[in-house]
Design a protein around this motif. Structure first.
Motif, PDB file in Angstrom:
ATOM      1  N   SER A  36      62.904 -18.098 100.655  1.00 36.75           N
ATOM      2  CA  SER A  36      64.346 -17.394 100.936  1.00 36.75           C
ATOM      3  C   SER A  36      63.949 -16.174 101.085  1.00 36.75           C
ATOM      4  CB  SER A  36      65.247 -17.885  99.956  1.00 36.75           C
ATOM      5  OG  SER A  36      64.750 -17.713  98.710  1.00 36.75           O
ATOM      6  N   GLU A  37      64.994 -15.072 101.154  1.00 40.56           N
ATOM      7  CA  GLU A  37      64.668 -13.833 101.104  1.00 40.56           C
ATOM      8  C   GLU A  37      64.350 -13.278 100.000  1.00 40.56           C
ATOM      9  OE1 GLU A  37      67.343  -9.653 102.495  1.00 40.56           O
ATOM     10  OE2 GLU A  37      68.391 -11.453 102.272  1.00 40.56           O
ATOM     11  N   TYR A  38      64.702 -13.644  98.978  1.00 34.77           N
ATOM     12  CA  TYR A  38      64.167 -13.113  97.505  1.00 34.77           C
ATOM     13  C   TYR A  38      64.068 -14.118  96.611  1.00 34.77           C
ATOM     14  CZ  TYR A  38      65.008  -8.382  99.111  1.00 34.77           C
ATOM     15  OH  TYR A  38      64.947  -7.013  99.596  1.00 34.77           O
ATOM     16  N   PRO A  39      62.960 -14.978  96.584  1.00 33.49           N
ATOM     17  CA  PRO A  39      62.757 -16.056  95.715  1.00 33.49           C
ATOM     18  C   PRO A  39      63.095 -15.679  94.300  1.00 33.49           C
ATOM     19  CG  PRO A  39      60.655 -15.883  97.130  1.00 33.49           C
ATOM     20  CD  PRO A  39      61.723 -14.519  97.262  1.00 33.49           C
ATOM     21  N   TYR A  40      63.501 -16.603  93.673  1.00 32.68           N
ATOM     22  CA  TYR A  40      64.131 -16.385  92.056  1.00 32.68           C
ATOM     23  C   TYR A  40      62.891 -16.314  91.154  1.00 32.68           C
ATOM     24  CZ  TYR A  40      68.311 -18.324  94.329  1.00 32.68           C
ATOM     25  OH  TYR A  40      69.465 -18.236  95.053  1.00 32.68           O
ATOM     26  N   LYS A  41      61.572 -17.028  91.429  1.00 29.00           N
ATOM     27  CA  LYS A  41      60.757 -17.159  90.455  1.00 29.00           C
ATOM     28  C   LYS A  41      59.346 -17.670  90.811  1.00 29.00           C
ATOM     29  CE  LYS A  41      61.728 -21.450  87.719  1.00 29.00           C
ATOM     30  NZ  LYS A  41      61.898 -21.904  86.391  1.00 29.00           N
ATOM     31  N   ILE A  42      58.254 -17.544  90.046  1.00 28.85           N
ATOM     32  CA  ILE A  42      57.197 -18.080  90.391  1.00 28.85           C
ATOM     33  C   ILE A  42      56.713 -18.954  88.932  1.00 28.85           C
ATOM     34  CG2 ILE A  42      54.841 -17.942  90.938  1.00 28.85           C
ATOM     35  CD1 ILE A  42      55.359 -15.162  92.301  1.00 28.85           C
ATOM     36  N   ILE A  43      56.520 -20.144  88.971  1.00 27.63           N
ATOM     37  CA  ILE A  43      55.809 -20.792  87.977  1.00 27.63           C
ATOM     38  C   ILE A  43      54.268 -21.070  88.133  1.00 27.63           C
ATOM     39  CG2 ILE A  43      55.534 -22.883  86.702  1.00 27.63           C
ATOM     40  CD1 ILE A  43      58.542 -23.303  86.738  1.00 27.63           C
ATOM     41  N   LEU A  44      53.289 -20.703  87.077  1.00 32.58           N
ATOM     42  CA  LEU A  44      51.894 -21.176  86.998  1.00 32.58           C
ATOM     43  C   LEU A  44      51.933 -22.310  86.068  1.00 32.58           C
ATOM     44  CD1 LEU A  44      50.885 -18.951  88.894  1.00 32.58           C
ATOM     45  CD2 LEU A  44      52.677 -17.917  87.442  1.00 32.58           C
ATOM     46  N   ILE A  45      51.197 -23.358  86.519  1.00 32.83           N
ATOM     47  CA  ILE A  45      51.088 -24.306  85.883  1.00 32.83           C
ATOM     48  C   ILE A  45      49.607 -24.688  85.389  1.00 32.83           C
ATOM     49  CG2 ILE A  45      51.238 -27.047  85.636  1.00 32.83           C
ATOM     50  CD1 ILE A  45      53.781 -26.749  87.607  1.00 32.83           C
ATOM     51  N   PRO A  71      51.551 -24.655  97.660  1.00 30.29           N
ATOM     52  CA  PRO A  71      50.445 -24.697  98.723  1.00 30.29           C
ATOM     53  C   PRO A  71      49.735 -25.961  98.502  1.00 30.29           C
ATOM     54  CG  PRO A  71      50.434 -22.771  97.725  1.00 30.29           C
ATOM     55  CD  PRO A  71      51.483 -23.416  96.635  1.00 30.29           C
ATOM     56  N   GLY A  72      49.622 -26.522  97.492  1.00 31.06           N
ATOM     57  CA  GLY A  72      49.080 -27.877  97.348  1.00 31.06           C
ATOM     58  C   GLY A  72      49.722 -28.983  96.633  1.00 31.06           C
ATOM     59  N   ASP A  73      49.383 -30.309  96.842  1.00 33.77           N
ATOM     60  CA  ASP A  73      49.945 -31.107  96.103  1.00 33.77           C
ATOM     61  C   ASP A  73      48.928 -31.704  95.218  1.00 33.77           C
ATOM     62  OD1 ASP A  73      51.420 -33.526  95.282  1.00 33.77           O
ATOM     63  OD2 ASP A  73      51.525 -34.496  97.106  1.00 33.77           O
ATOM     64  N   ASP A  74      48.897 -31.219  94.079  1.00 33.21           N
ATOM     65  CA  ASP A  74      47.908 -31.344  93.115  1.00 33.21           C
ATOM     66  C   ASP A  74      48.141 -31.997  91.984  1.00 33.21           C
ATOM     67  OD1 ASP A  74      49.354 -29.340  92.010  1.00 33.21           O
ATOM     68  OD2 ASP A  74      47.971 -27.860  92.750  1.00 33.21           O
ATOM     69  N   PRO A  75      47.435 -32.121  90.909  1.00 27.95           N
ATOM     70  CA  PRO A  75      47.998 -33.052  89.611  1.00 27.95           C
ATOM     71  C   PRO A  75      49.152 -32.117  88.686  1.00 27.95           C
ATOM     72  CG  PRO A  75      45.465 -33.001  89.960  1.00 27.95           C
ATOM     73  CD  PRO A  75      46.102 -32.089  90.987  1.00 27.95           C
ATOM     74  N   GLU A  76      48.911 -30.916  88.878  1.00 30.49           N
ATOM     75  CA  GLU A  76      49.930 -30.058  88.175  1.00 30.49           C
ATOM     76  C   GLU A  76      51.372 -30.019  89.009  1.00 30.49           C
ATOM     77  OE1 GLU A  76      45.966 -28.387  87.594  1.00 30.49           O
ATOM     78  OE2 GLU A  76      47.069 -28.801  89.150  1.00 30.49           O
ATOM     79  N   LEU A  77      51.697 -30.246  90.311  1.00 30.36           N
ATOM     80  CA  LEU A  77      52.841 -30.508  90.883  1.00 30.36           C
ATOM     81  C   LEU A  77      53.266 -31.972  90.545  1.00 30.36           C
ATOM     82  CD1 LEU A  77      54.948 -29.512  92.921  1.00 30.36           C
ATOM     83  CD2 LEU A  77      53.844 -30.453  94.633  1.00 30.36           C
TER      84      LEU A  77
END
Length: 278
Positions: free
Chosen positions: A148-157, A120-126
């Motif tokens: 995509s239909e079923y995203p593989y994962k989410i990363i929280l940084i 969602p955002g272009d931030d320091p974590e990205l």
């Protein structure tokens, strides 16, 4: 040891790669010898498939039958082709709700398609993440519309501590514990993956697909998201620089760390002891 073909699954960061993300000549030598004995090499990483394929191509080696397990086991594919062996993912609605929780906590979240990072955002974590990972990014408030239909994962940084991540982990497990696993792949990265995923699942699924007994699998890693695959494999190799839990679970702990050919030396020593595959 039993005769027959062996499968080596290796993590990338902190294991196969040096801290500055190189593959050394000694590592290439070890992988070449392993392959020449009739065995199979696989990358097993939390990275996305695009990044993992770039690392494999950078090896510059002919390793017949090689595979890639990316997204912590969410996508298994042949390294030398576009053939997909297995894929699994998260419900899109779960992903949207998980992103909403992250937003409430002020925590960076990102997910993936086969080709892009979605944030969602272009931030320091990205920016921190993309120091190493060069996969293209789609950013903006509508980024999740590209899922995509079923995203593989989410990363929280989270940079500079894990307080928000730990609160996030509590909330996600309370709400979706029957659907997801939460694993840490680096001090800054907390990952949400489906229960049908995981590096241990990659060990079992790749071994079955290749017709290799699970007892003839070798898994090498350093981080807590490698723990399950080290336990699942016939032989688990922990890096000297690995976490305490990973080292405690392993059959072999490398004499040297990832910056001093730890995996290469352990693999070469292991091959000296194994029966030659005719």
């Amino acid at each position: 040891m039993k005769n027959g073909k062996y499968l080596l699954l290796s993590d990338l960061d902190g294991t196969l790669l040096t801290t500055d993300k190189r593959v050394t000549a000694r590592t290439r030598e070890a992988l070449t010898r392993f392959s020449e004995m009739g065995n199979v090499f696989a990358i097993c990483t939390g990275r996305d498939i695009t990044s993992a394929r770039l690392v494999y191509a950078g090896l510059g080696l002919d390793l017949p039958g090689s595979c890639i397990a990316s997204f912590n086991g969410g996508l298994l594919a042949e390294a030398g082709s576009d053939k997909v062996l297995f894929r699994t993912g998260l419900r899109p609605q779960l992903v949207r709700e998980a992103f909403a929780i992250a937003d409430e906590l002020g925590l960076h979240a990102q997910t993936y398609t086969d080709t892009h990072i979605l944030s969602p955002g272009d931030d320091p974590e990205l920016a921190f993440y993309r120091r190493v990972i060069k996969t293209p990014v789609i950013t903006g408030p509508d980024a999740l519309d590209h899922m995509s239909e079923y995203p593989y994962k989410i990363i929280l940084i989270e940079l500079g501590g894990n307080e928000k991540q730990e609160r996030y982990k509590e909330l996600i497990q309370a709400r979706y514990g029957d659907e997801v696993k939460v694993v840490r792949s680096a001090p800054e990265y907390l990952e949400v993956i489906p229960n049908t995923s995981g590096k241990d699942q990659a060990v079992m699924r790749l071994a079955e697909a290749l017709g290799i007994p699970q007892e003839n699998t070798i898994a090498a890693g350093d981080a807590d998201n490698d723990l399950d695959m080290i336990i699942a494999a016939g032989t688990g190799i922990a890096m000297k620089n690995g976490t305490e839990a990973v080292r405690a679970a392993a059959d072999i702990i490398t004499e040297f760390d990832n910056d001093h050919d730890g995996l290469a030396e352990a693999l070469l020593a292991w091959m000296e002891r194994m029966p030659y595959n005719n």
